[in-house]
Design an enzyme around this catalytic site. Structure first.
Site, PDB file in Angstrom:
ATOM      1  N   GLY A 174       1.133  -1.207  -0.505  1.00 19.53           N
ATOM      2  CA  GLY A 174      -0.232  -0.197   0.354  1.00 19.53           C
ATOM      3  C   GLY A 174       0.828   1.386  -0.100  1.00 19.53           C
ATOM      4  O   GLY A 174       1.993   1.276  -0.873  1.00 19.53           O
ATOM      5  N   ASN A 175       0.282   2.242   0.241  1.00 16.79           N
ATOM      6  CA  ASN A 175       0.726   3.796   0.452  1.00 16.79           C
ATOM      7  C   ASN A 175       0.279   4.289   1.263  1.00 16.79           C
ATOM      8  O   ASN A 175      -0.746   4.417   1.734  1.00 16.79           O
ATOM      9  CB  ASN A 175       1.266   4.198  -1.784  1.00 16.79           C
ATOM     10  CG  ASN A 175      -0.592   4.503  -0.986  1.00 16.79           C
ATOM     11  OD1 ASN A 175      -0.867   5.393  -0.441  1.00 16.79           O
ATOM     12  ND2 ASN A 175      -0.816   4.087  -2.383  1.00 16.79           N
ATOM     13  N   ARG A 176       0.508   5.726   1.935  1.00 15.25           N
ATOM     14  CA  ARG A 176       0.389   6.125   2.567  1.00 15.25           C
ATOM     15  C   ARG A 176      -0.658   8.047   2.120  1.00 15.25           C
ATOM     16  O   ARG A 176      -0.646   8.422   2.704  1.00 15.25           O
ATOM     17  CB  ARG A 176       1.494   7.543   2.886  1.00 15.25           C
ATOM     18  CG  ARG A 176       2.984   7.069   3.974  1.00 15.25           C
ATOM     19  CD  ARG A 176       3.884   7.483   4.714  1.00 15.25           C
ATOM     20  NE  ARG A 176       4.413   6.688   4.958  1.00 15.25           N
ATOM     21  CZ  ARG A 176       4.616   5.693   6.482  1.00 15.25           C
ATOM     22  NH1 ARG A 176       4.158   5.662   6.659  1.00 15.25           N
ATOM     23  NH2 ARG A 176       6.749   5.078   6.107  1.00 15.25           N
ATOM     24  N   SER A 177      -1.158   7.007   1.296  1.00 15.39           N
ATOM     25  CA  SER A 177      -2.223   8.468   0.885  1.00 15.39           C
ATOM     26  C   SER A 177      -3.471   8.350   1.981  1.00 15.39           C
ATOM     27  O   SER A 177      -3.698   7.809   2.150  1.00 15.39           O
ATOM     28  CB  SER A 177      -2.635   7.786  -0.323  1.00 15.39           C
ATOM     29  OG  SER A 177      -3.796   8.831  -0.442  1.00 15.39           O
ATOM     30  N   ALA A 241      -3.561   8.187  -4.829  1.00 11.69           N
ATOM     31  CA  ALA A 241      -3.023   7.494  -5.538  1.00 11.69           C
ATOM     32  C   ALA A 241      -2.516   6.280  -5.963  1.00 11.69           C
ATOM     33  O   ALA A 241      -2.726   5.370  -4.690  1.00 11.69           O
ATOM     34  CB  ALA A 241      -1.652   7.436  -4.146  1.00 11.69           C
TER      35      ALA A 241
END
Ligand code: CTP
Length: 372
Positions: A174-177, A241
């Site tokens: 995943g990502n930090r969006s 993102a």
């Protein structure tokens, strides 16, 4: 002002009358000659129910009309905003959830309650939203109905949040969006009268009331959802993102630690959704404005602006919102600084402020292009 029977137990009728300077009642049998529920329902430019108890939500959802408030709600021609307040268990009860969904399906704005101390010793979701939030929701509702918004009658699709790329049934990349900028864009578009659809990947914040939400998980899901919305969309803003890569293989069973070699994860490229949306637009008669976001740092080869210009050309969208990422991360923060790079070659001055200020500027730019 229409206090319910219960409201008059908290604050007496005399106080409501003195504060409003008007006679107040919740009976359809008072001043029958004036047919109050018909008159109030027709005349009101906006009806705000605050606090909206579980009981009022249920009675409104069921279409009851046994007092002046519910009768007026059934006669209402303008927008209705409800600001719930109740104990957490009541808010989370399946009956209340269903009632809220029914009311929202009918176009009523049910504001998300705040979370915090309730009337007893309990605390949690169910607290009356802050007056400023109720006011903002009311302004959005009025903006939608008075025909003055720059996106009145337009459909705006916004991709929001961060995609999750599955590794196995329990793990993902995943990502930090946080999704905050995307939600602010949704609010800004709603305030301009747009019909807003959110293609929502993982986000930390809830969508504003009043938009349609299509929930997605991965980049491939997001692509499918965005392309499905495109034929009826006037403005697409790709604020999500989107992961550039996904694991080549998604394991059916959980990956276990073994005694052998450590696992190696092979990644494959995800499609570029923004680029695909631009390609899908080819040959379309009606205008469709497409915007992308880019978070850039400078490096040895170029400064952030040059990277963003190259990206704008590569993606082929109408404008790119450039976020210069310095030593502080933009993810999860409440304020931001952007520059709008337009495919026609113009560059805005730096726009600084809250995510909502940025969102208003982005939505105004999109609305301007749609009119050209
Ligand atoms: N985007 C997209 N599909 C992807 C990746 C990104 O639609 N697979 C969109 C994002 O939503 C954003 C824009 O493209 O609006 C720019 O994202 P960014 O990650 O900066 O672009 P990349 O093409 O991945 O560029 P880079 O080479 O800098 O990673």
């Amino acid at each position: 002002m229409i206090p319910t029977e219960a409201a008059t137990r908290f604050v007496g009728t005399a106080t409501w009358e003195a504060l409003s300077g008007n006679p107040v009642t919740n009976s359809v049998w008072d001043a029958v000659d004036r047919v109050n529920h018909v008159r109030l329902g027709h005349e009101a430019d906006l009806i705000v129910v605050a606090p909206a108890t579980a009981d009022v939500l249920a009675r409104a959802a069921a279409g009851l009309a046994d007092d002046l408030l519910t009768g007026t709600l059934l006669m209402a021609r303008g927008p209705v905003v409800m600001a719930p307040a109740m104990h957490t268990e009541m808010w989370q009860h399946a009956a209340t959830r269903a009632n809220v969904e029914t009311l929202r399906d009918r176009g009523i704005t049910v504001v998300e309650p705040a979370s915090g101390r309730l009337t007893g010793a309990d605390s949690g979701p169910g607290r009356l939203p802050e007056p400023a939030d109720i006011f903002a929701a009311a302004m959005r509702a009025v903006g939608r109905s008075d025909g003055s918004g720059s996106l009145q009658g337009r459909r705006v699709t916004i991709s929001v949040g961060g995609t999750r790329e599955a590794l196995d049934p329990v793990r993902f990349l995943g990502n930090r969006s946080s999704g905050k900028q995307g939600m602010a864009l949704a609010e800004a578009a709603l305030a301009q009268g747009a019909h807003v659809t959110l293609v929502l990947a993982h986000a930390e914040v809830s969508p504003p009331a009043g938009c349609d939400v299509v929930r997605v998980e991965s980049a491939l899901d997001l692509r499918e959802a965005v392309l499905a919305e495109l034929p009826t969309t006037d403005v697409l803003v790709m604020a999500a993102a989107v992961a550039d890569y996904r694991p080549a293989e998604v394991m059916d069973a959980k990956i276990k630690k073994g005694d052998g070699a450590d696992p190696v994860i092979t990644l494959v490229r995800n499609p570029d959704v923004l680029r695909d949306a631009v390609l899908a637009r080819a040959g379309r008669a009606e205008p469709l404005v497409i915007a992308g976001f880019a978070a850039e740092t400078g490096d040895a080869t170029a400064d952030p602006l040059s990277h963003a210009r190259a990206k704008l050309a590569r993606k082929g969208c109408d404008f790119l919102v450039l976020n210069v990422v310095g030593s502080h991360l933009v993810f999860g923060q409440d304020t931001n600084e952007i520059t709008i790079l337009d495919a026609r070659g113009t560059e805005s001055a730096a726009i600084r402020g809250s995510k909502r200020t940025i969102a208003d500027a982005v939505i105004a730019h999109a609305a301007g292009l749609l009119e050209d």
